[in-house]
Design a protein around this motif. Structure first.
Motif, PDB file in Angstrom:
ATOM      1  N   ASP A 248       0.830  -1.203   0.000  1.00  0.00           N
ATOM      2  CA  ASP A 248       0.000   0.000   0.000  1.00  0.00           C
ATOM      3  C   ASP A 248       0.863   1.251   0.000  1.00  0.00           C
ATOM      4  O   ASP A 248       0.667   2.178  -0.796  1.00  0.00           O
ATOM      5  CB  ASP A 248      -0.918  -0.040   1.224  1.00  0.00           C
ATOM      6  N   MET A 249       1.853   1.283   0.898  1.00  0.00           N
ATOM      7  CA  MET A 249       2.698   2.463   1.009  1.00  0.00           C
ATOM      8  C   MET A 249       3.650   2.595  -0.176  1.00  0.00           C
ATOM      9  O   MET A 249       3.982   3.702  -0.591  1.00  0.00           O
ATOM     10  CB  MET A 249       3.482   2.403   2.316  1.00  0.00           C
ATOM     11  N   ALA A 250       4.107   1.464  -0.733  1.00  0.00           N
ATOM     12  CA  ALA A 250       5.016   1.526  -1.869  1.00  0.00           C
ATOM     13  C   ALA A 250       4.343   2.120  -3.099  1.00  0.00           C
ATOM     14  O   ALA A 250       4.997   2.735  -3.936  1.00  0.00           O
ATOM     15  CB  ALA A 250       5.555   0.130  -2.186  1.00  0.00           C
ATOM     16  N   LYS A 251       3.030   1.942  -3.211  1.00  0.00           N
ATOM     17  CA  LYS A 251       2.307   2.556  -4.327  1.00  0.00           C
ATOM     18  C   LYS A 251       2.310   4.074  -4.208  1.00  0.00           C
ATOM     19  O   LYS A 251       2.424   4.796  -5.203  1.00  0.00           O
ATOM     20  CB  LYS A 251       0.869   2.040  -4.359  1.00  0.00           C
ATOM     21  N   ALA A 252       2.151   4.565  -2.974  1.00  0.00           N
ATOM     22  CA  ALA A 252       2.082   6.010  -2.760  1.00  0.00           C
ATOM     23  C   ALA A 252       3.464   6.652  -2.694  1.00  0.00           C
ATOM     24  O   ALA A 252       3.677   7.742  -3.223  1.00  0.00           O
ATOM     25  CB  ALA A 252       1.308   6.301  -1.474  1.00  0.00           C
ATOM     26  N   LEU A 253       4.419   5.960  -2.038  1.00  0.00           N
ATOM     27  CA  LEU A 253       5.761   6.513  -1.831  1.00  0.00           C
ATOM     28  C   LEU A 253       6.796   5.446  -2.180  1.00  0.00           C
ATOM     29  O   LEU A 253       7.422   4.850  -1.307  1.00  0.00           O
ATOM     30  CB  LEU A 253       5.931   6.952  -0.378  1.00  0.00           C
ATOM     31  N   PRO A 254       6.989   5.159  -3.476  1.00  0.00           N
ATOM     32  CA  PRO A 254       7.856   4.038  -3.861  1.00  0.00           C
ATOM     33  C   PRO A 254       9.293   4.192  -3.385  1.00  0.00           C
ATOM     34  O   PRO A 254       9.905   3.210  -2.953  1.00  0.00           O
ATOM     35  CB  PRO A 254       7.763   4.026  -5.391  1.00  0.00           C
ATOM     36  N   ASP A 255       9.855   5.385  -3.474  1.00  0.00           N
ATOM     37  CA  ASP A 255      11.255   5.547  -3.074  1.00  0.00           C
ATOM     38  C   ASP A 255      11.465   5.182  -1.607  1.00  0.00           C
ATOM     39  O   ASP A 255      12.496   4.626  -1.234  1.00  0.00           O
ATOM     40  CB  ASP A 255      11.717   6.993  -3.322  1.00  0.00           C
ATOM     41  N   ALA A 256      10.497   5.503  -0.789  1.00  0.00           N
ATOM     42  CA  ALA A 256      10.637   5.261   0.646  1.00  0.00           C
ATOM     43  C   ALA A 256      10.288   3.835   1.039  1.00  0.00           C
ATOM     44  O   ALA A 256      10.898   3.280   1.966  1.00  0.00           O
ATOM     45  CB  ALA A 256       9.757   6.242   1.420  1.00  0.00           C
ATOM     46  N   TYR A 257       9.321   3.208   0.351  1.00  0.00           N
ATOM     47  CA  TYR A 257       8.760   1.961   0.862  1.00  0.00           C
ATOM     48  C   TYR A 257       8.988   0.725  -0.001  1.00  0.00           C
ATOM     49  O   TYR A 257       8.654  -0.383   0.417  1.00  0.00           O
ATOM     50  CB  TYR A 257       7.263   2.136   1.134  1.00  0.00           C
ATOM     51  N   LEU A 258       9.561   0.877  -1.202  1.00  0.00           N
ATOM     52  CA  LEU A 258       9.864  -0.329  -1.980  1.00  0.00           C
ATOM     53  C   LEU A 258      10.874  -1.242  -1.268  1.00  0.00           C
ATOM     54  O   LEU A 258      10.713  -2.471  -1.295  1.00  0.00           O
ATOM     55  CB  LEU A 258      10.375   0.049  -3.371  1.00  0.00           C
ATOM     56  N   PRO A 259      11.913  -0.687  -0.605  1.00  0.00           N
ATOM     57  CA  PRO A 259      12.807  -1.594   0.146  1.00  0.00           C
ATOM     58  C   PRO A 259      12.071  -2.379   1.220  1.00  0.00           C
ATOM     59  O   PRO A 259      12.344  -3.570   1.425  1.00  0.00           O
ATOM     60  CB  PRO A 259      13.841  -0.634   0.752  1.00  0.00           C
ATOM     61  N   GLN A 260      11.131  -1.730   1.906  1.00  0.00           N
ATOM     62  CA  GLN A 260      10.362  -2.423   2.937  1.00  0.00           C
ATOM     63  C   GLN A 260       9.488  -3.508   2.325  1.00  0.00           C
ATOM     64  O   GLN A 260       9.333  -4.592   2.894  1.00  0.00           O
ATOM     65  CB  GLN A 260       9.491  -1.421   3.686  1.00  0.00           C
ATOM     66  N   LEU A 261       8.913  -3.241   1.154  1.00  0.00           N
ATOM     67  CA  LEU A 261       8.093  -4.252   0.480  1.00  0.00           C
ATOM     68  C   LEU A 261       8.944  -5.462   0.104  1.00  0.00           C
ATOM     69  O   LEU A 261       8.526  -6.616   0.293  1.00  0.00           O
ATOM     70  CB  LEU A 261       7.427  -3.662  -0.761  1.00  0.00           C
ATOM     71  N   ALA A 262      10.141  -5.212  -0.415  1.00  0.00           N
ATOM     72  CA  ALA A 262      11.023  -6.324  -0.786  1.00  0.00           C
ATOM     73  C   ALA A 262      11.379  -7.170   0.435  1.00  0.00           C
ATOM     74  O   ALA A 262      11.347  -8.411   0.389  1.00  0.00           O
ATOM     75  CB  ALA A 262      12.295  -5.791  -1.447  1.00  0.00           C
ATOM     76  N   GLU A 263      11.691  -6.508   1.537  1.00  0.00           N
ATOM     77  CA  GLU A 263      12.029  -7.250   2.760  1.00  0.00           C
ATOM     78  C   GLU A 263      10.839  -8.070   3.255  1.00  0.00           C
ATOM     79  O   GLU A 263      10.991  -9.228   3.665  1.00  0.00           O
ATOM     80  CB  GLU A 263      12.476  -6.290   3.861  1.00  0.00           C
ATOM     81  N   SER A 264       9.648  -7.470   3.220  1.00  0.00           N
ATOM     82  CA  SER A 264       8.468  -8.185   3.719  1.00  0.00           C
ATOM     83  C   SER A 264       8.127  -9.382   2.834  1.00  0.00           C
ATOM     84  O   SER A 264       7.690 -10.429   3.326  1.00  0.00           O
ATOM     85  CB  SER A 264       7.272  -7.232   3.828  1.00  0.00           C
ATOM     86  N   LEU A 265       8.341  -9.273   1.533  1.00  0.00           N
ATOM     87  CA  LEU A 265       8.117 -10.410   0.636  1.00  0.00           C
ATOM     88  C   LEU A 265       9.109 -11.530   0.929  1.00  0.00           C
ATOM     89  O   LEU A 265       8.761 -12.720   0.889  1.00  0.00           O
ATOM     90  CB  LEU A 265       8.241  -9.963  -0.818  1.00  0.00           C
ATOM     91  N   GLY A 266      10.357 -11.145   1.231  1.00  0.00           N
ATOM     92  CA  GLY A 266      11.346 -12.152   1.610  1.00  0.00           C
ATOM     93  C   GLY A 266      10.947 -12.880   2.881  1.00  0.00           C
ATOM     94  O   GLY A 266      11.098 -14.100   2.990  1.00  0.00           O
ATOM     95  N   ARG A 267      10.405 -12.134   3.837  1.00  0.00           N
ATOM     96  CA  ARG A 267       9.947 -12.756   5.081  1.00  0.00           C
ATOM     97  C   ARG A 267       8.720 -13.644   4.845  1.00  0.00           C
ATOM     98  O   ARG A 267       8.551 -14.658   5.523  1.00  0.00           O
ATOM     99  CB  ARG A 267       9.602 -11.674   6.104  1.00  0.00           C
ATOM    100  N   LEU A 268       7.887 -13.262   3.904  1.00  0.00           N
ATOM    101  CA  LEU A 268       6.683 -14.044   3.613  1.00  0.00           C
ATOM    102  C   LEU A 268       7.036 -15.449   3.136  1.00  0.00           C
ATOM    103  O   LEU A 268       6.295 -16.412   3.388  1.00  0.00           O
ATOM    104  CB  LEU A 268       5.844 -13.312   2.558  1.00  0.00           C
ATOM    105  N   ALA A 269       8.157 -15.586   2.465  1.00  0.00           N
ATOM    106  CA  ALA A 269       8.546 -16.893   1.926  1.00  0.00           C
ATOM    107  C   ALA A 269       8.769 -17.924   3.026  1.00  0.00           C
ATOM    108  O   ALA A 269       8.508 -19.109   2.839  1.00  0.00           O
ATOM    109  CB  ALA A 269       9.808 -16.753   1.068  1.00  0.00           C
ATOM    110  N   TRP A 270       9.250 -17.487   4.208  1.00  0.00           N
ATOM    111  CA  TRP A 270       9.590 -18.451   5.267  1.00  0.00           C
ATOM    112  C   TRP A 270       8.373 -19.245   5.745  1.00  0.00           C
ATOM    113  O   TRP A 270       8.399 -20.477   5.715  1.00  0.00           O
ATOM    114  CB  TRP A 270      10.262 -17.743   6.436  1.00  0.00           C
ATOM    115  N   PRO A 271       7.293 -18.580   6.204  1.00  0.00           N
ATOM    116  CA  PRO A 271       6.156 -19.387   6.670  1.00  0.00           C
ATOM    117  C   PRO A 271       5.479 -20.159   5.542  1.00  0.00           C
ATOM    118  O   PRO A 271       4.941 -21.246   5.767  1.00  0.00           O
ATOM    119  CB  PRO A 271       5.216 -18.349   7.298  1.00  0.00           C
ATOM    120  N   LEU A 272       5.506 -19.608   4.328  1.00  0.00           N
ATOM    121  CA  LEU A 272       4.924 -20.350   3.209  1.00  0.00           C
ATOM    122  C   LEU A 272       5.669 -21.660   2.978  1.00  0.00           C
ATOM    123  O   LEU A 272       5.054 -22.717   2.739  1.00  0.00           O
ATOM    124  CB  LEU A 272       4.956 -19.490   1.944  1.00  0.00           C
TER     125      LEU A 272
END
Length: 499
Positions: A248-272
């Protein structure tokens, strides 16, 4: 900025305090870039200058020294200089107590922050009960404090995070989880929202706190601990929430939040992965790689190491799915990234390159490319030997030992039993020395080394020594015995198939 103040012929107290602040920021930024050795010098300079200011005996001039000591403790801790780091943290706490005694309302944050640092440094040394005691005092003080500003709430959240980690380390998992949940509730109270998150960022004022980095960190910590307690379903649910917020935030503020989105996707892989959904885990990791590639195109120095991490994750997932060529391709690309980083910043990234080479060797072995795997392993060991000869060898001895174990394995498969034994024997000697000072960390590694040594001795037909080595390995790590039995049965079954 620092040189501007250094070069003044005479500095006022205010200018000296500004230089202290600038040096501490410089040290922090170098540390953020993983330039650990370089980060120490400005931290030490800040402490020395702050001591001069503190000689005036003014409360205002002691606070910079407290902050500088805490910063130096962190930098020294990053280099494994645990005792020096602890000494700096202890001095900071002593000074902060003195300030808090004179004016609790103003100086309590200095004491709480110093206790948090002290707790971290005690934990580094394995002094878990003392580390918890420092964290508990910090929580008690913070609860009694009158401050309710966003800064106060964020410090309370940081304090609860430290407290949670200390409880977790002592096996008090339920209490640790409750502390982590309280951290999240602090952010949800809306009092910790940063004013630098725009109200028009796509979600409105009331939801700004949901996108605060501290709240995201609390969710990630909760998910990690939930997974460790076997509640992978909860970990997945929380991590999916983080991904939704970050997207949600990366859509509005990509420069600030794309790194956070990438990290969260990496974390999502573990429980999956833990829940047996490897294809979805791979898709999340591949999206993270795609995002980080875009970030590298704009700011390569800031994100190249992150790209290597993402590529390593994807490579491991491909390997688990039996897609060995793709696993190798991603590992090889990761090593190319690391070679570029190591060429630019050898002091920082040579150790990463060595790790990447050992992983690459594993991928090569899976495809039967033993000679290339041996070459990659030999290069990794050469790098780690050079690092041991550097200014902070203690940081790298364990890494060298693990590399030597891998090298022994590769040499054995290459039909060079004498060289294999020499490498493994050297690894065992290193692990023995390390285990004397830190048995909890290194005795299990020594057991693995002894098991490998027994195999190298078997290859040389030194049966009695091999038996003694494997007995010691089983004594140190009994679970190795069941592994050894399974491997022996597999070999026996293989031999019978050809009889």
């Amino acid at each position: 900025m620092a040189d501007r103040y250094r070069n003044l012929p005479r500095r006022s107290s205010a200018q000296a305090a500004e230089l202290v602040w600038t040096l501490n920021i410089l040290s922090l930024r170098l540390s953020d870039l993983d330039r650990r050795e370089e980060a120490v010098a400005p931290a030490e300079e800040a402490v020395a200058l702050a001591r001069t200011l503190a000689d005036t005996a003014s409360d205002a001039d002691v606070a910079p020294l407290i902050a500088s000591l805490n910063g130096l403790a962190g930098r020294l801790g990053n280099l494994g200089r645990w005792e020096e780091a602890l000494a700096a943290a202890q001095e900071a706490v002593t000074l902060a107590r003195g300030l808090a005694d004179t004016d609790t309302d103003i100086h309590l944050p200095d004491l709480v922050g110093s206790l948090n640092t002290l707790s971290d440094r005690l934990a580094d040394l394995g002094r878990r009960e003392e580390a918890l005691a420092a964290a508990e005092e910090a929580v008690r003080l913070r609860r009694r404090a009158k401050g309710g500003t966003p800064s106060d709430i964020r410090q309370f959240a940081r304090t609860l995070t430290v407290y949670s980690d200390r409880l977790w380390a002592l096996g008090r998992q339920n209490e640790a989880m409750e502390a982590t949940m309280e951290t999240g509730r602090l952010y949800l109270s809306r009092r910790a929202a940063d004013t630098d998150i725009p109200t028009d960022a796509g979600t409105g004022t009331d939801d700004r706190v949901l996108h605060h980095p501290g709240y995201i960190a609390a969710l990630n910590d909760f998910a990690t601990k939930a997974a460790a307690m076997g509640r992978v379903d909860i970990a997945l649910s929380v991590t999916e929430q983080v991904v939704r917020i970050s997207r949600d935030m990366a859509k509005a503020l990509p420069d600030a939040y794309l790194p956070q989105l990438a990290e969260s996707l990496g974390r999502l892989a573990w429980p999956l992965e833990d829940l047996g959904r490897p294809d979805e885990a791979l898709a999340a990791s591949e999206e993270a790689v795609s995002i980080v590639r875009g970030l590298v195109a704009v700011h390569p120095e800031a994100h190249l190491l992150e790209l290597y991490g993402c590529l390593s994750t994807v490579a491991a997932q491909y390997a688990a799915l039996g897609r060995r060529e793709e696993a190798l391709a991603n590992s090889a690309e990761g090593v190319r990234v690391l070679r570029g980083l190591a060429a630019a910043y050898p002091d920082v990234h040579q150790r990463h390159l060595a790790t990447g080479l050992l992983t690459l060797a594993t991928r090569l072995v899976a495809l039967g490319r033993e000679e290339q795997a041996l070459a990659a392993t030999e290069e990794a060991v050469r790098i780690r030997r050079a690092l041991v000869s550097s200014a902070a060898p203690g940081d790298h001895l364990s890494d060298l030992a693990s590399g030597l174990v891998s090298l022994g394995l590769r040499l054995g498969k290459a039909g060079r039993p004498e060289a294999a034994h020499a490498a493994t024997e050297e690894a065992v000697a290193l692990y023995r020395a390390l285990a004397e000072t830190d048995p909890d960390t290194h005795l299990p590694k020594l057991a693995t080394g002894m098991y490998a040594l027994s195999r190298s001795l078997e290859a040389l037909r030194r049966w009695d020594e091999a038996l003694a080595a494997v007995k010691e390995a089983f004594r140190l790590r009994p679970e190795l015995a069941s592994y050894d039995l399974a491997a022996s049965r597999q070999k026996t079954a293989g031999r019978r198939a050809f009889e």
